[in-house]
Every structure is written in C-alpha cells, then in structure tokens.
Scaffold this motif. Structure first.
Motif, PDB file in Angstrom:
ATOM      1  N   PRO A   1     -35.543  -0.263  -9.176  1.00 42.29           N
ATOM      2  CA  PRO A   1     -35.055  -1.587  -8.586  1.00 42.29           C
ATOM      3  C   PRO A   1     -35.898  -2.586  -9.567  1.00 42.29           C
ATOM      4  O   PRO A   1     -37.140  -2.388  -9.854  1.00 42.29           O
ATOM      5  N   GLY A   2     -35.396  -3.773  -9.696  1.00 41.03           N
ATOM      6  CA  GLY A   2     -36.219  -4.927  -9.862  1.00 41.03           C
ATOM      7  C   GLY A   2     -35.944  -5.545 -11.654  1.00 41.03           C
ATOM      8  O   GLY A   2     -36.013  -4.259 -12.369  1.00 41.03           O
ATOM      9  N   PRO A   3     -36.493  -6.668 -11.783  1.00 42.92           N
ATOM     10  CA  PRO A   3     -36.511  -7.024 -13.189  1.00 42.92           C
ATOM     11  C   PRO A   3     -37.615  -6.422 -13.731  1.00 42.92           C
ATOM     12  O   PRO A   3     -38.064  -6.177 -14.892  1.00 42.92           O
TER      13      PRO A   3
ATOM     14  N   PRO B   1     -42.420   0.668  -7.246  1.00 46.71           N
ATOM     15  CA  PRO B   1     -42.747   2.018  -7.831  1.00 46.71           C
ATOM     16  C   PRO B   1     -42.152   3.205  -6.863  1.00 46.71           C
ATOM     17  O   PRO B   1     -41.880   4.287  -7.340  1.00 46.71           O
ATOM     18  N   ALA B   2     -42.076   2.934  -5.629  1.00 46.21           N
ATOM     19  CA  ALA B   2     -41.736   4.024  -4.490  1.00 46.21           C
ATOM     20  C   ALA B   2     -40.638   4.205  -4.560  1.00 46.21           C
ATOM     21  O   ALA B   2     -39.861   5.152  -3.881  1.00 46.21           O
ATOM     22  N   THR B   3     -39.520   3.344  -5.044  1.00 42.61           N
ATOM     23  CA  THR B   3     -38.030   3.631  -4.911  1.00 42.61           C
ATOM     24  C   THR B   3     -37.310   3.988  -6.189  1.00 42.61           C
ATOM     25  O   THR B   3     -37.729   3.391  -7.421  1.00 42.61           O
ATOM     26  N   ALA B   4     -36.322   4.886  -6.114  1.00 43.73           N
ATOM     27  CA  ALA B   4     -35.642   5.367  -7.273  1.00 43.73           C
ATOM     28  C   ALA B   4     -34.516   5.711  -6.989  1.00 43.73           C
ATOM     29  O   ALA B   4     -34.028   5.943  -5.818  1.00 43.73           O
ATOM     30  N   ALA B   5     -33.314   5.613  -7.908  1.00 45.46           N
ATOM     31  CA  ALA B   5     -31.783   6.022  -7.813  1.00 45.46           C
ATOM     32  C   ALA B   5     -31.552   6.911  -8.537  1.00 45.46           C
ATOM     33  O   ALA B   5     -31.897   6.799  -9.723  1.00 45.46           O
ATOM     34  N   GLU B   6     -30.420   7.614  -8.178  1.00 42.82           N
ATOM     35  CA  GLU B   6     -29.869   8.573  -9.172  1.00 42.82           C
ATOM     36  C   GLU B   6     -28.394   8.441  -9.034  1.00 42.82           C
ATOM     37  O   GLU B   6     -27.812   8.573  -7.668  1.00 42.82           O
ATOM     38  N   VAL B   7     -27.689   8.387  -9.844  1.00 47.27           N
ATOM     39  CA  VAL B   7     -26.225   8.188  -9.796  1.00 47.27           C
ATOM     40  C   VAL B   7     -25.394   9.353 -10.642  1.00 47.27           C
ATOM     41  O   VAL B   7     -25.652   9.444 -11.741  1.00 47.27           O
ATOM     42  N   VAL B   8     -24.537  10.023  -9.782  1.00 47.17           N
ATOM     43  CA  VAL B   8     -23.750  11.169 -10.903  1.00 47.17           C
ATOM     44  C   VAL B   8     -22.466  10.844 -10.645  1.00 47.17           C
ATOM     45  O   VAL B   8     -21.597  10.791  -9.321  1.00 47.17           O
ATOM     46  N   ALA B   9     -21.535  10.683 -11.430  1.00 47.52           N
ATOM     47  CA  ALA B   9     -20.037  10.381 -11.410  1.00 47.52           C
ATOM     48  C   ALA B   9     -19.474  11.781 -12.172  1.00 47.52           C
ATOM     49  O   ALA B   9     -20.103  12.143 -13.316  1.00 47.52           O
ATOM     50  N   ARG B  10     -18.553  12.542 -11.466  1.00 47.06           N
ATOM     51  CA  ARG B  10     -17.875  13.614 -12.065  1.00 47.06           C
ATOM     52  C   ARG B  10     -16.319  13.642 -11.710  1.00 47.06           C
ATOM     53  O   ARG B  10     -15.936  13.005 -10.665  1.00 47.06           O
ATOM     54  N   PRO B  11     -15.825  14.268 -12.497  1.00 46.14           N
ATOM     55  CA  PRO B  11     -14.261  14.162 -12.376  1.00 46.14           C
ATOM     56  C   PRO B  11     -13.990  15.097 -11.098  1.00 46.14           C
ATOM     57  O   PRO B  11     -14.677  15.700 -10.340  1.00 46.14           O
ATOM     58  N   VAL B  12     -12.997  14.493 -10.382  1.00 45.73           N
ATOM     59  CA  VAL B  12     -12.440  15.046  -8.858  1.00 45.73           C
ATOM     60  C   VAL B  12     -11.992  16.468  -9.294  1.00 45.73           C
ATOM     61  O   VAL B  12     -11.377  16.927 -10.411  1.00 45.73           O
ATOM     62  N   THR B  13     -12.375  17.260  -8.443  1.00 44.68           N
ATOM     63  CA  THR B  13     -11.867  18.658  -8.242  1.00 44.68           C
ATOM     64  C   THR B  13     -10.860  18.842  -7.174  1.00 44.68           C
ATOM     65  O   THR B  13     -10.706  18.175  -6.357  1.00 44.68           O
ATOM     66  N   PRO B  14     -10.120  20.030  -7.061  1.00 42.52           N
ATOM     67  CA  PRO B  14      -9.240  20.398  -6.145  1.00 42.52           C
ATOM     68  C   PRO B  14      -9.771  20.415  -4.835  1.00 42.52           C
ATOM     69  O   PRO B  14      -9.045  20.201  -3.789  1.00 42.52           O
TER      70      PRO B  14
ATOM     71  N   VAL C   1     -24.408   8.570  -5.149  1.00 46.01           N
ATOM     72  CA  VAL C   1     -25.594   7.813  -5.184  1.00 46.01           C
ATOM     73  C   VAL C   1     -26.697   8.036  -4.327  1.00 46.01           C
ATOM     74  O   VAL C   1     -26.263   8.037  -3.086  1.00 46.01           O
ATOM     75  N   THR C   2     -27.779   8.476  -4.791  1.00 47.62           N
ATOM     76  CA  THR C   2     -28.958   8.888  -3.988  1.00 47.62           C
ATOM     77  C   THR C   2     -30.358   8.007  -4.319  1.00 47.62           C
ATOM     78  O   THR C   2     -30.406   7.756  -5.437  1.00 47.62           O
ATOM     79  N   VAL C   3     -30.512   7.224  -3.245  1.00 47.50           N
ATOM     80  CA  VAL C   3     -31.745   6.535  -3.205  1.00 47.50           C
ATOM     81  C   VAL C   3     -32.702   6.875  -2.465  1.00 47.50           C
ATOM     82  O   VAL C   3     -32.565   7.166  -1.280  1.00 47.50           O
ATOM     83  N   SER C   4     -33.937   7.078  -3.006  1.00 50.13           N
ATOM     84  CA  SER C   4     -35.243   7.467  -2.257  1.00 50.13           C
ATOM     85  C   SER C   4     -36.555   6.550  -2.206  1.00 50.13           C
ATOM     86  O   SER C   4     -36.489   5.960  -3.411  1.00 50.13           O
ATOM     87  N   ALA C   5     -37.522   6.602  -1.404  1.00 54.82           N
ATOM     88  CA  ALA C   5     -38.547   5.913  -1.345  1.00 54.82           C
ATOM     89  C   ALA C   5     -39.502   6.751  -0.458  1.00 54.82           C
ATOM     90  O   ALA C   5     -39.039   7.387   0.538  1.00 54.82           O
ATOM     91  N   THR C   6     -40.947   6.447  -0.874  1.00 55.03           N
ATOM     92  CA  THR C   6     -41.834   7.124   0.179  1.00 55.03           C
ATOM     93  C   THR C   6     -42.206   5.705   1.049  1.00 55.03           C
ATOM     94  O   THR C   6     -42.135   4.556   0.666  1.00 55.03           O
ATOM     95  N   ARG C   7     -42.643   6.176   2.214  1.00 51.46           N
ATOM     96  CA  ARG C   7     -43.226   4.810   3.109  1.00 51.46           C
ATOM     97  C   ARG C   7     -44.394   4.456   2.337  1.00 51.46           C
ATOM     98  O   ARG C   7     -45.378   5.146   1.880  1.00 51.46           O
ATOM     99  N   PRO C   8     -44.705   3.183   2.905  1.00 47.66           N
ATOM    100  CA  PRO C   8     -46.283   2.668   2.316  1.00 47.66           C
ATOM    101  C   PRO C   8     -47.183   3.495   3.002  1.00 47.66           C
ATOM    102  O   PRO C   8     -47.184   4.061   4.154  1.00 47.66           O
ATOM    103  N   ALA C   9     -48.317   3.490   2.255  1.00 46.62           N
ATOM    104  CA  ALA C   9     -49.580   4.070   2.716  1.00 46.62           C
ATOM    105  C   ALA C   9     -50.170   3.398   3.869  1.00 46.62           C
ATOM    106  O   ALA C   9     -50.017   2.288   4.128  1.00 46.62           O
TER     107      ALA C   9
END
Length: 160
Positions: free
Chosen positions: A117-119, A125-138, A152-160
């Motif tokens: 995130p962010g400009p 630095p502790a936050t990251a996202a991953e996006v996966v789009a795939r065709p629909v399956t039966p 869409v998976t977003v993860s982050a670690t807690r502050p120290a």
C-alpha cells in the motif's frame, strides 16, 4: 529456611512464569486481532460491483514478542470479468493507493499480481497483498455468468 520452603519458592516462580506467559499471549493475540481488524477495512478487500463474494476468512499471526508471524485476511469472489479484465480493473482502481506488479508465474488464462500500500512503498513495509484471478472451473460455486474467481490475500505482522 524451613523444610519445604525451597519447594514453595520454586512453585511460586513457576506460577509467576506461567502467568507472565499467559499475559504475553493475551497481549499478542489482541495485537494480532487489531491487525486483522485493520486489514479487513482495506479498500483492496472490498467486493467490486457486479461480483459475488464466495468466502472471507482471517488467520491471526501468532508468535511471540521476538518472532511474529503474519496475520492474514483472504477474500474470494466470482466476477463476470475475465482474468485479464480483473487485472486491468485492479490497476485502474488501486494503482494510486497500491503498488501492484503483475507476476508472470500464473496458470494459463489467469492473472496474478502482488503489491504494497501507499504512494511510498516503504511507508507500510509490514503489509502486502496478492491477487490471483483464474478462470471459473466446474467445481467453483460461482453464479452463472461468472468468468473468473478472484482471491485477494492481504497480510501484515503486528508492530513490535
């Protein structure tokens, strides 16, 4: 020292250690929940218009004060867009707030990107996202007319 006094001291020290560990676990669990709460509110975890939410889940990171593992929120939705259109939509919608970079390591017909995130990509630095789009399956429980399942998976670690 009286007879048995040493045992009482050892027992008292053990009880104190357990109490301290329990309090630390409570505070790290509460901190992990705050991370989950923060992540859940991020714009990237909103279902776009015309899409149908299939599932939403979260996992607390855990660990301790020295070793922290990431907390994660995952959103899965079905959309009438193709995976390529999902990618174009993500860039158009989020490039001002997220730095998504396409990733070529994806199944044929899919789209994948990761970002922060962010400009300023170093601002959170502790936050990251991953996006996966795939065709629909039966096997997907996607509504009729859906062309993609997006995770869409977003993860982050807690502050120290």
């Amino acid at each position: 020292m009286t007879r048995g006094g040493g045992r009482r001291l050892v027992a008292a020290a053990a009880v104190t250690a357990v109490a301290v560990a329990a309090l630390a676990a409570c505070s790290t669990e509460a901190a992990d929940q705050k991370v989950i709460d923060r992540l859940s509110k991020l714009d990237v975890l909103t279902v776009p218009a015309g899409a149908t939410e299939l599932s939403r889940s979260s996992v607390k990171g855990g660990g301790n004060n020295a070793i922290r593992t990431s907390s994660t929120v995952t959103l899965v939705y079905a959309t009438p867009q193709t995976p390529t259109e999902v990618g174009q939509h993500f860039h158009a919608r989020f490039d001002a707030a997220w730095h998504f970079h396409d990733n070529g390591a994806v199944d044929l017909g899919g789209w994948r990107a990761s970002g922060r995130p962010g400009p300023d990509p170093n601002a959170d630095p502790a936050t990251a996202a991953e996006v996966v789009a795939r065709p629909v399956t039966p096997t997907d429980k996607a509504p009729a007319g859906s062309q993609s399942v997006v995770t869409v998976t977003v993860s982050a670690t807690r502050p120290a």
